[in-house]
Motif scaffolding. Structure first.
Motif, PDB file in Angstrom:
ATOM      1  N   UNK A   1       0.816  -1.210   0.000  1.00 63.92           N
ATOM      2  CA  UNK A   1       0.000   0.000   0.000  1.00 63.92           C
ATOM      3  C   UNK A   1       0.852   1.264   0.000  1.00 63.92           C
ATOM      4  N   UNK A   2       2.022   1.202   0.629  1.00 65.10           N
ATOM      5  CA  UNK A   2       2.829   2.418   0.817  1.00 65.10           C
ATOM      6  C   UNK A   2       4.105   2.454  -0.011  1.00 65.10           C
ATOM      7  N   UNK A   3       4.555   1.306  -0.495  1.00 62.76           N
ATOM      8  CA  UNK A   3       5.825   1.259  -1.210  1.00 62.76           C
ATOM      9  C   UNK A   3       7.036   1.283  -0.300  1.00 62.76           C
ATOM     10  N   UNK A   4       6.823   1.245   1.014  1.00 61.44           N
ATOM     11  CA  UNK A   4       7.933   1.284   1.964  1.00 61.44           C
ATOM     12  C   UNK A   4       8.734  -0.011   1.894  1.00 61.44           C
ATOM     13  N   UNK A   5      10.073   0.067   1.913  1.00 58.11           N
ATOM     14  CA  UNK A   5      10.876  -1.157   1.959  1.00 58.11           C
ATOM     15  C   UNK A   5      10.710  -1.846   3.305  1.00 58.11           C
ATOM     16  N   UNK A   6      10.824  -3.161   3.292  1.00 59.18           N
ATOM     17  CA  UNK A   6      10.765  -3.947   4.520  1.00 59.18           C
ATOM     18  C   UNK A   6      12.186  -4.280   4.955  1.00 59.18           C
ATOM     19  N   UNK A   7      12.526  -3.916   6.177  1.00 56.69           N
ATOM     20  CA  UNK A   7      13.815  -4.314   6.747  1.00 56.69           C
ATOM     21  C   UNK A   7      13.529  -5.404   7.777  1.00 56.69           C
ATOM     22  N   UNK A   8      13.874  -6.651   7.469  1.00 56.44           N
ATOM     23  CA  UNK A   8      13.634  -7.730   8.433  1.00 56.44           C
ATOM     24  C   UNK A   8      14.617  -7.627   9.599  1.00 56.44           C
ATOM     25  N   UNK A   9      14.189  -8.040  10.769  1.00 52.77           N
ATOM     26  CA  UNK A   9      15.079  -8.007  11.916  1.00 52.77           C
ATOM     27  C   UNK A   9      14.783  -9.197  12.833  1.00 52.77           C
ATOM     28  N   UNK A  10      15.737  -9.461  13.706  1.00 51.42           N
ATOM     29  CA  UNK A  10      15.566 -10.500  14.720  1.00 51.42           C
ATOM     30  C   UNK A  10      16.088  -9.980  16.042  1.00 51.42           C
ATOM     31  N   UNK A  11      15.280 -10.123  17.078  1.00 47.13           N
ATOM     32  CA  UNK A  11      15.712  -9.821  18.438  1.00 47.13           C
ATOM     33  C   UNK A  11      16.018 -11.157  19.111  1.00 47.13           C
TER      34      UNK A  11
END
Length: 223
Positions: A141-151
């Protein structure tokens, strides 16, 4: 100063020392523009850790009951949670899921960072569960990139997700940005939504090293 800046200045050094945070891949977070952080969810303090380690302000959804308390304690809790980046939403209402999604969309369209836990709830046993498609809807919907992360390690500091966390080592690992512009305009296609979500969760799995379970965490909790 913004409430977030005060939170970082006052509590940031204390929390970094308490959690002994180790960061990996911080360079993968774009310095400007909308960013959708998507990661695993082990315990209550995960969002606090994110707020402490990220240079940019991170917004995330939280229960509105955290900011509606009365008296001095209620005001202090409201300051702490909103200062850390929490946006209160009534998630228990009939339209709670839609409200959370639209809140995330607004934040991203304003060019800010928004964090989401695709599992939809905390892991009941430390394993990684199937992702819900809200993360896919938001990026499409926004075109924002996804930055995956792990805690990694928060469940050892706060077993069961309750009580004051004990001091210890927490690692936060960020992966490379993922973009899905090839699916533009397909945010209502359930097959696309599932494919995007699964690709994000595969990266979260790689970063976290958790065991994967291909069912929803809510179903596991109800069993």
């Amino acid at each position: 100063m913004s409430r977030f800046a005060v939170f970082k200045a006052v509590l940031g050094p204390v929390l970094r020392l308490w959690f002994r945070t180790r960061l990996e891949g911080m360079e993968n977070i774009p310095g400007s523009g909308p960013v959708l952080l998507a990661g695993n969810h082990l315990t209550f303090i995960d969002s606090m850790v994110l707020s402490v380690v990220c240079e940019r302000q991170v917004s995330f959804i939280g229960k509105d009951e955290y900011v509606t308390g009365t008296g001095l304690k209620g005001r202090l809790m409201a300051w702490f949670f909103t200062g850390s980046g929490m946006v209160p939403v009534d998630r228990d209402g009939a339209n709670g899921g839609v409200a959370a999604l639209m809140t995330g969309r607004r934040i991203l369209e304003e060019g800010r960072m928004f964090a989401i836990y695709p599992e939809g709830t905390r892991s009941p046993d430390g394993r990684l569960y199937r992702g819900r498609t809200g993360v896919a809807r938001l990026t499409l919907m926004t075109g924002a990139p996804v930055v995956p992360f792990a805690v990694i390690g928060t469940d050892k500091l706060q077993p069961g997700g309750a009580g004051l966390p004990r001091p210890g080592r927490v690692t936060v690992r960020f992966g490379e940005p993922m973009e899905f512009s090839r699916y533009e305009g397909m945010d209502r296609d359930r097959y696309v939504l599932r494919a995007v979500t699964d690709s994000v969760m595969a990266e979260v799995l790689r970063l976290s090293g958790q065991e994967y379970v291909d069912i929803y965490a809510t179903k596991a909790k109800a069993a």
